[in-house]
Motif scaffolding. Structure first.
Motif, short mmCIF file in Angstrom:
data_model
loop_
_atom_site.label_atom_id
_atom_site.label_comp_id
_atom_site.label_asym_id
_atom_site.label_seq_id
_atom_site.Cartn_x
_atom_site.Cartn_y
_atom_site.Cartn_z
N GLU A 32 0.81 -1.21 0.00
CA GLU A 32 0.00 0.00 0.00
C GLU A 32 0.84 1.26 0.00
N THR A 33 1.94 1.25 0.79
CA THR A 33 2.67 2.50 1.02
C THR A 33 4.10 2.49 0.50
N GLY A 34 4.58 1.32 0.09
CA GLY A 34 5.97 1.25 -0.40
C GLY A 34 6.98 1.01 0.71
N ASN A 35 6.51 0.98 1.96
CA ASN A 35 7.43 0.65 3.06
C ASN A 35 6.70 -0.14 4.12
N ASP A 36 7.50 -0.90 4.87
CA ASP A 36 6.89 -1.86 5.81
C ASP A 36 6.22 -1.21 7.01
N PHE A 88 12.31 4.10 -0.05
CA PHE A 88 13.25 4.30 1.06
C PHE A 88 13.26 3.11 2.01
N ASP A 89 12.66 2.02 1.54
CA ASP A 89 12.65 0.82 2.37
C ASP A 89 13.16 -0.38 1.58
N GLY A 90 14.31 -0.90 1.99
CA GLY A 90 14.87 -2.06 1.31
C GLY A 90 14.34 -3.37 1.87
N ALA A 91 13.78 -3.32 3.06
CA ALA A 91 13.24 -4.54 3.67
C ALA A 91 12.19 -5.12 2.75
#
Lengths: 236, 480
Positions: free
Chosen positions: B151-155, B234-237
């Protein structure tokens, strides 16, 4: 007796060869065709194919990291496999003497004494290490809990083969030239009498059971390791 | 037939179908179905199997869940193999068992490191989790994190505004802590480097993130290398690695790829996050084999390269406590990064001590494979207790290792390892502090705004106005 001779000596060998060759080929083809994914595992993973094979062959031939990390089990298994290899090479003599004679420039007499001494030693080593491996499986709880019927059955089969084989080796009634003549006739489809020695027939039958089992069971790890180790050692 | 029974039968059929499909699957899985000799080495080398000496935690037994089902259904000899015990019929509670058992493996690959046949049980674990995921039965936190990420591109579900806020807050923090002006550029086209950490760093481990900002500032001072973050990536996870959901894994990594292309960077640099680096470097669209117009690397390799060039100066006397380095599985075993962080730590301090074993033989923290983020029972019905209980027990080996090293600080450059080891240290009351490598970078680095300290060779002129702060260097007497 005649029925057993016919079955074990004249019919089963052709079934065995067909099942063995077709089964192993089919299994290896399936592995070979399957998609390869990058699962490199360090420190040994490399992008260089030559480096990879150097590493992998060390693992396969010497069990190198296994030797460093689990010395005792390495000793059982490495000597066991080495003895099996010698046994297979030695058994070529039952078909013909010439590879050993040509390769090592040996006289028929020295082939005889090599097979008596060398064959005797590897037979005993294989039997002892095989028994140790089975003992280990029965006594270590973490190994035992993972073992199933197949794991025990194949070990018992191997033990039976090694025991009958050693009995043939150390008994006095074994005639190499007759067995050579039998195999020569078998492969040229010229019917000849199958050796009637019951120990020989038992040994030969058990070996054929093993060869028929081979394509379907756990012993395929020998060709398999040539595929599985490179997967971990190869990096893109 | 009532609905529940129907659903159960449907899910059992789906399991069998997916297990059968291994016949046409990747080579690894096919081989692993055939090669295991049950030698027991993996049980000896697995932290879970040692912490919970039960049959089901034996890696060979866990993998047999799939293996025996495959032999039953993937081969014409199924019934015969069943008779000798190497195949089995499906169990009515199959899905529940898989849900528990495959999430009791942290996928750390230590067993693969020692398996004489080269079997990597984590591949089988991941296959099991993938089947569980397709049936909608992933543990709650796993599926929830993936959903948030899609949904947001990050966890963490951070918005653009909260991301920008967090960055400027950390810029302030760095200024307060060491008096350095840093900027965290966002969406800067034409920058040399796109930096992607685990976004958890922004919230949970800000000191690591601040250290990275200081590092990039000094890089710019040294040879003008510029960096940027991306507001879209901005989230590689990436929980796709953990749930076995390849589509999610690709989708998430695609964000990083697109950001690299859009911003035109030369390098993609992954932060202190092991699995992010493994995916970026080897599995996803940004992987090196794809011949991308940018290079994929990580913060340790980059920093190590500049360390060798003499780009930084450190005051080793600032870190007096013993420091140890925990090798995250995905940095050490899976991507071969274990010397670079050590060279950095040795540049920061003389107090680095090793745990034994280490590097590619290091014991897992017990939180690998996504386990570190799971605290409750997470809707895994068969799990006895909570994942927190489980992790505290599974990490015992790690605790003993850290204790034996005598260290007061454990550098663990992975958001999962950090969280797990922090909780372990608290649970076992060891008093050991846990953080990243770049936390220490910020503490140890000696810098100078006039540019004499850190840019002896090729540095570019500094913008004026910063001279005031130049000689002022905050002493970091508060230690670690």
């Amino acid at each position: 007796m005649y029925g057993l001779q016919l079955l074990v000596g004249k019919i089963l060998p052709f079934v065995t060869i067909v099942v063995l060759v077709a089964g192993v080929t089919q299994r290896i083809r399936r592995w070979h065709k399957a998609a390869v994914t990058n699962i490199a595992l360090f420190p040994s993973a490399t992008t260089d194919k030559r480096d990879m094979w150097r590493e992998v062959l060390g693992e396969i031939v010497l069990f190198s990291s296994f030797r460093r990390e689990h010395r005792q089990l390495w000793a059982y298994t490495w000597f066991f496999h080495l003895a099996l290899l010698f046994i297979i090479v030695g058994h070529t003599r039952l078909i013909t003497d010439w590879p050993l004679r040509v390769l090592f420039g040996m006289s028929p007499q020295s082939v005889d004494s090599l097979s008596a001494w060398g064959g005797g030693i590897v037979g005993v080593v294989a039997l002892a290490t095989c028994a140790l491996l089975l003992f280990r499986r029965l006594t270590l709880p973490r190994v035992r809990e993972a073992s199933s019927g197949e794991d025990y059955l194949v070990m018992l089969l191997l033990l039976a083969i090694l025991i009958t084989g050693n009995m043939l080796r150390f008994g006095s009634h074994f005639d190499v030239t007759r067995v050579q003549a039998y195999f020569a006739s078998l492969f040229t489809f010229t019917a000849i009498q199958v050796p009637s020695d019951s120990l020989f027939l038992a040994h030969f039958l058990l070996v054929q059971v093993l060869l028929i089992y081979l394509p379907f069971g756990k012993f395929l790890h020998i060709p398999g390791i040539f595929y599985s180790k490179p997967l971990l050692a190869k990096d893109y | 037939m009532n609905r529940e029974v129907r659903d159960r039968e449907k899910s059992l059929r789906a399991i069998v179908d997916q297990v059968k499909a291994i016949r046409n699957g990747p080579r690894v899985l096919q081989l692993y179905m055939d090669l295991c000799q049950k030698c027991g080495i993996c049980a000896e080398q697995c932290h879970v199997s040692r912490a919970f000496p039960e049959r089901r935690t034996n890696p060979a037994v866990r993998s047999d869940l799939i293996r025996k089902l495959f032999k039953r259904h993937g081969s014409a000899l199924g019934p015969l193999l069943k008779a000798v015990g190497s195949a089995r019929d499906i169990d009515p509670e199959e899905l529940e068992t898989w849900q528990r058992d495959f999430y009791e493996c942290s996928g750390c690959r230590r067993c693969a490191r020692f398996c004489p046949f080269g079997i990597d049980n984590s591949v089988i674990t991941r296959k099991g989790r993938a089947v569980v995921h397709t049936l909608g039965a992933s543990p709650y936190m796993m599926s929830e994190t993936q959903r948030t990420s899609d949904e947001t591109g990050n966890d963490e579900g951070q918005t653009y505004a909260s991301f920008v806020d967090a960055c400027s807050f950390l810029e302030e923090e760095v200024k307060d802590e060491i008096g350095m002006e840093v900027s965290i550029p966002i969406d800067q086209k034409g920058a040399d480097i796109l930096f992607i950490p685990a976004s958890a760093d922004l919230i949970s481990f800000p000191e690591t993130y601040m250290g990275v900002a200081v590092f990039f500032r000094l890089l710019k001072d040294f040879d003008g290398t510029t960096w940027t973050m991306s507001s879209k990536a901005f989230d590689g996870a990436n929980f796709g690695l953990f749930t076995g959901d390849d589509a999610h894994m690709k989708r998430k990594n695609q964000l990083a790829y697109d950001a690299c292309i859009e911003l035109g960077v030369k390098k993609l640099v992954i932060g202190e996050c092991g699995h992010a680096y493994r995916i970026a470097k080897r599995l996803g669209p940004t992987a090196s084999r794809n011949k991308n117009p940018f290079e994929t690397t990580n913060i340790f390799c980059l920093a190590d390269e500049y360390l060798a060039k003499g780009a930084f100066k450190f005051d080793k006397s600032r870190i007096t406590e013993k420091v140890t380095y925990h090798d995250p599985c995905n940095f050490a075993r899976s991507t071969g990064i274990y010397e670079e962080p050590r060279r950095l730590l040795r540049a920061f301090t003389d107090t680095l001590v090793e745990m034994t074993p280490n590097r590619t033989e290091n014991w897992c923290c017990g939180g690998g494979g996504g386990l570190a983020v799971m605290d409750s029972q997470e809707q895994v019905t068969k799990l006895n207790g909570t994942f927190h209980d489980y992790r505290m027990k599974a990490g015992k080996m790690k605790v003993e290792q850290i204790r034996a090293s005598g260290a007061a600080y454990c550098a663990a450059p992975c958001a999962n390892c950090k969280r797990q080891i922090m909780q372990l240290m608290e649970h076992y009351e060891t008093g050991v502090k846990v953080g990243g490598v770049f936390d220490l970078f910020m503490k140890a680095v000696v810098w100078n705004d006039a540019g004499t300290g850190t840019r002896a060779t090729t540095g570019q002129p500094q913008p004026a106005g910063k001279a005031a702060a130049a000689t002022q260097q905050k002493e970091l007497s508060d230690g670690l």
